[in-house]
Design a protein around this motif. Structure first.
Motif, PDB file in Angstrom:
ATOM      1  N   ASN A  77       0.491  -0.881  -0.519  1.00  0.00           N
ATOM      2  CA  ASN A  77      -0.089   0.292  -0.169  1.00  0.00           C
ATOM      3  C   ASN A  77       0.852   1.210  -0.219  1.00  0.00           C
ATOM      4  N   VAL A  78       2.369   1.082   0.217  1.00  0.00           N
ATOM      5  CA  VAL A  78       2.593   2.066  -0.263  1.00  0.00           C
ATOM      6  C   VAL A  78       3.242   2.415  -2.082  1.00  0.00           C
ATOM      7  N   LYS A  79       2.456   3.228  -2.514  1.00  0.00           N
ATOM      8  CA  LYS A  79       3.466   4.127  -3.780  1.00  0.00           C
ATOM      9  C   LYS A  79       3.868   4.975  -4.200  1.00  0.00           C
ATOM     10  N   THR A  80       5.319   4.136  -5.113  1.00  0.00           N
ATOM     11  CA  THR A  80       6.456   5.315  -5.395  1.00  0.00           C
ATOM     12  C   THR A  80       6.198   5.703  -6.281  1.00  0.00           C
ATOM     13  N   VAL A  81       6.651   7.233  -6.184  1.00  0.00           N
ATOM     14  CA  VAL A  81       6.843   7.613  -7.516  1.00  0.00           C
ATOM     15  C   VAL A  81       7.793   8.768  -7.745  1.00  0.00           C
ATOM     16  N   MET A  82       7.538   9.889  -8.503  1.00  0.00           N
ATOM     17  CA  MET A  82       9.457  10.791  -8.755  1.00  0.00           C
ATOM     18  C   MET A  82       8.429  11.984  -8.777  1.00  0.00           C
ATOM     19  N   MET A  83       8.879  13.404  -9.028  1.00  0.00           N
ATOM     20  CA  MET A  83       7.945  13.923  -8.743  1.00  0.00           C
ATOM     21  C   MET A  83       8.706  14.617 -10.257  1.00  0.00           C
ATOM     22  N   PRO A  84       7.421  14.664 -11.933  1.00  0.00           N
ATOM     23  CA  PRO A  84       7.638  14.897 -12.808  1.00  0.00           C
ATOM     24  C   PRO A  84       8.518  15.494 -13.228  1.00  0.00           C
ATOM     25  N   VAL A  85       9.453  15.402 -13.999  1.00  0.00           N
ATOM     26  CA  VAL A  85      10.561  16.323 -14.653  1.00  0.00           C
ATOM     27  C   VAL A  85      10.903  16.635 -16.066  1.00  0.00           C
ATOM     28  N   VAL A  86      11.137  18.037 -16.882  1.00  0.00           N
ATOM     29  CA  VAL A  86      12.162  17.492 -18.078  1.00  0.00           C
ATOM     30  C   VAL A  86      13.320  18.270 -18.176  1.00  0.00           C
ATOM     31  N   THR A  87      14.549  17.585 -19.211  1.00  0.00           N
ATOM     32  CA  THR A  87      15.257  18.018 -19.106  1.00  0.00           C
ATOM     33  C   THR A  87      15.571  20.289 -18.890  1.00  0.00           C
ATOM     34  N   ALA A  88      16.560  20.352 -18.562  1.00  0.00           N
ATOM     35  CA  ALA A  88      15.752  21.321 -18.054  1.00  0.00           C
ATOM     36  C   ALA A  88      16.864  22.323 -19.168  1.00  0.00           C
ATOM     37  N   PRO A  89      15.972  23.233 -19.991  1.00  0.00           N
ATOM     38  CA  PRO A  89      16.808  24.390 -21.418  1.00  0.00           C
ATOM     39  C   PRO A  89      17.341  24.591 -21.029  1.00  0.00           C
ATOM     40  N   SER A  90      18.608  24.887 -20.129  1.00  0.00           N
ATOM     41  CA  SER A  90      19.582  25.747 -19.977  1.00  0.00           C
ATOM     42  C   SER A  90      20.230  24.849 -20.367  1.00  0.00           C
ATOM     43  N   ASP A  91      20.830  23.498 -19.164  1.00  0.00           N
ATOM     44  CA  ASP A  91      21.467  22.603 -19.042  1.00  0.00           C
ATOM     45  C   ASP A  91      20.872  21.334 -19.083  1.00  0.00           C
ATOM     46  N   PRO A  92      21.625  20.473 -20.132  1.00  0.00           N
ATOM     47  CA  PRO A  92      20.886  19.444 -20.686  1.00  0.00           C
ATOM     48  C   PRO A  92      21.122  18.014 -19.640  1.00  0.00           C
ATOM     49  N   ASN A  93      22.389  18.832 -17.814  1.00  0.00           N
ATOM     50  CA  ASN A  93      22.308  17.738 -17.056  1.00  0.00           C
ATOM     51  C   ASN A  93      21.852  17.765 -15.619  1.00  0.00           C
ATOM     52  N   ARG A  94      20.802  18.914 -16.041  1.00  0.00           N
ATOM     53  CA  ARG A  94      19.417  19.390 -14.896  1.00  0.00           C
ATOM     54  C   ARG A  94      18.178  19.153 -15.295  1.00  0.00           C
ATOM     55  N   VAL A  95      17.340  18.906 -14.451  1.00  0.00           N
ATOM     56  CA  VAL A  95      16.040  18.833 -15.081  1.00  0.00           C
ATOM     57  C   VAL A  95      15.554  20.250 -14.311  1.00  0.00           C
ATOM     58  N   ILE A  96      14.576  20.268 -14.231  1.00  0.00           N
ATOM     59  CA  ILE A  96      13.155  21.231 -13.764  1.00  0.00           C
ATOM     60  C   ILE A  96      11.848  20.481 -13.987  1.00  0.00           C
ATOM     61  N   ALA A  97      10.906  21.068 -12.626  1.00  0.00           N
ATOM     62  CA  ALA A  97       9.796  20.471 -13.137  1.00  0.00           C
ATOM     63  C   ALA A  97       9.316  20.104 -13.972  1.00  0.00           C
ATOM     64  N   LYS A  98       8.137  19.104 -14.420  1.00  0.00           N
ATOM     65  CA  LYS A  98       7.262  19.500 -15.892  1.00  0.00           C
ATOM     66  C   LYS A  98       6.291  19.622 -14.822  1.00  0.00           C
ATOM     67  N   GLU A  99       5.417  20.840 -15.720  1.00  0.00           N
ATOM     68  CA  GLU A  99       3.695  21.135 -15.576  1.00  0.00           C
ATOM     69  C   GLU A  99       2.975  20.951 -16.751  1.00  0.00           C
ATOM     70  N   PRO A 100       1.596  20.447 -16.033  1.00  0.00           N
ATOM     71  CA  PRO A 100       1.121  20.615 -15.060  1.00  0.00           C
ATOM     72  C   PRO A 100       1.475  19.312 -14.641  1.00  0.00           C
ATOM     73  N   ALA A 101       1.738  18.351 -14.264  1.00  0.00           N
ATOM     74  CA  ALA A 101       1.400  17.499 -14.135  1.00  0.00           C
ATOM     75  C   ALA A 101       2.327  16.988 -12.654  1.00  0.00           C
ATOM     76  N   ALA A 102       3.781  18.247 -12.356  1.00  0.00           N
ATOM     77  CA  ALA A 102       4.182  18.632 -11.214  1.00  0.00           C
ATOM     78  C   ALA A 102       3.109  19.135 -10.431  1.00  0.00           C
ATOM     79  N   SER A 103       2.584  19.972 -10.916  1.00  0.00           N
ATOM     80  CA  SER A 103       1.795  21.285  -8.926  1.00  0.00           C
ATOM     81  C   SER A 103      -0.117  19.474  -9.340  1.00  0.00           C
ATOM     82  N   ASP A 104      -0.019  18.900 -10.205  1.00  0.00           N
ATOM     83  CA  ASP A 104      -0.917  18.417  -9.973  1.00  0.00           C
ATOM     84  C   ASP A 104      -0.772  16.947  -8.920  1.00  0.00           C
TER      85      ASP A 104
END
Length: 336
Positions: free
Chosen positions: A303-330
């Motif tokens: 009964n433990v659901k494991t997920v990761m905050m939705p992310v996409v590659t950061a436009p400013s740096d291919p080695n970083r990510v940013i929150a994927k919206e609106p999925a992260a906010s949802d």
């Protein structure tokens, strides 16, 4: 982890082992804490309002101190903040600084029989808010800062404030475990069984495993939690998947163990847990940790659901990510 902490400590005291007074004092004294509520004040997301269940109301009439049943959000961090030989030997801990490479928001639903664990990638670029410092003053707001820099510049207080800032979710509690403490906990539990979906070969974490099921000792389990270069594209996202496997494996291990019939082993686990913990002041005693653990006794790994905050590659740096919206906010909205 929360369930392991609470139920283990409850078991220690229930058994009434020899020297129980000293045991209680020693384990209680092990726990370190940070007064996050005082540091952050009222400039925070609102606390969730829960309606007592019929069971809770009935318990309240029969007992002066019923176990909590409402939903709760806890920020769980894995860090190398405690310097020393043990941490350095395991690849962490330094007198020159501290890092938090594992961050999970644990949301336990009302009734406390199900939970969602959301991992936040350390490489996520965020707006880090101004955070109060224990030495006085505050940090400056930082834009496009790596998520794990919050802990580096402002410790637990800034980690909590940053998580609340990007999620809009109030963290009711804070729990941090260090590298060496995690390894000791796994060893005290007799190891942990994990199934990997691919071969792992990571010289940095010193872990080399073939695809399949493995029973890992503490050092190996820690290496699995830290592995990133030996799987997938070598990013933090692959490591998060392994960490989530460990969370469920630890729940299964504590459920199948014989701790309550082995006082010596039970004490070993409790000592490993408490000596590696830093909590908020609402969880900085054995009694509070026990109440938390006992309130989670109906929570199983299924009964433990494991997920990761939705992310996409950061436009400013291919080695970083940013929150994927609106999925992260949802996602965060569903936990409020």
């Amino acid at each position: 982890m929360l369930k392991i902490v609470g139920l283990t400590l409850a078991g220690v005291m229930t058994l009434g082992v020899a020297g129980a007074g000293w045991v209680y004092w020693h384990l209680n004294d092990n726990i370190k804490s940070v007064d996050i509520n005082s540091a952050l004040g009222d400039d925070r997301p609102a606390k969730a309002v829960t309606t007592p269940t019929a069971t809770a109301s009935a318990s309240a009439s029969a007992s002066p101190s019923p176990l909590p049943t409402g939903s709760v959000n806890i920020l769980v961090l894995g860090s190398d903040s405690r310097s020393g030989k043990a941490n350095k030997k395991l690849g962490g801990g330094s007198s020159s600084g501290a890092r938090s490479d594992t961050a999970m928001v644990v949301h336990v639903d009302a009734g406390r029989t199900s939970a969602t664990v959301v991992s936040i990638p350390r490489d996520t670029l965020v707006t880090r808010p101004s955070c109060p410092l224990s030495s006085g003053g505050s940090t400056s707001v930082a834009y496009n800062a790596m998520f794990n820099s919050a802990y580096s510049v402002g410790g637990a207080v800034c980690a909590v404030k940053t998580v609340e800032s990007i999620t809009g979710v109030r963290m009711d509690h804070y729990l941090e475990i260090d590298f060496s403490g995690f390894a000791k906990l796994v060893d005290a539990l007799g190891g942990v069984t994990v199934t990997t979906d691919q071969d792992i070969s990571d010289d940095d974490s010193h872990l080399h495993l073939k695809k399949g099921t493995h029973h890992l000792n503490g050092t190996q389990a820690l290496a699995l939690a830290r592995t990133r270069h030996g799987i997938g594209d070598g990013s933090d996202l692959g490591r998060i998947g392994l960490q989530q496997k460990l969370v469920k494996a630890l729940l299964d291990q504590i459920a199948s163990s014989s701790l309550l019939t082995d006082p010596a082993k039970l004490y070993e686990v409790a000592d490993a847990v408490t000596s590696s913990l830093t909590t908020d002041t609402g969880l900085d005693s054995l009694s509070e940790l026990m109440r938390l653990g006992q309130s989670l006794k109906g929570l199983t790994s299924d009964n433990v659901k494991t997920v990761m905050m939705p992310v996409v590659t950061a436009p400013s740096d291919p080695n970083r990510v940013i929150a994927k919206e609106p999925a992260a906010s949802d996602l965060w909205e569903s936990l409020r």
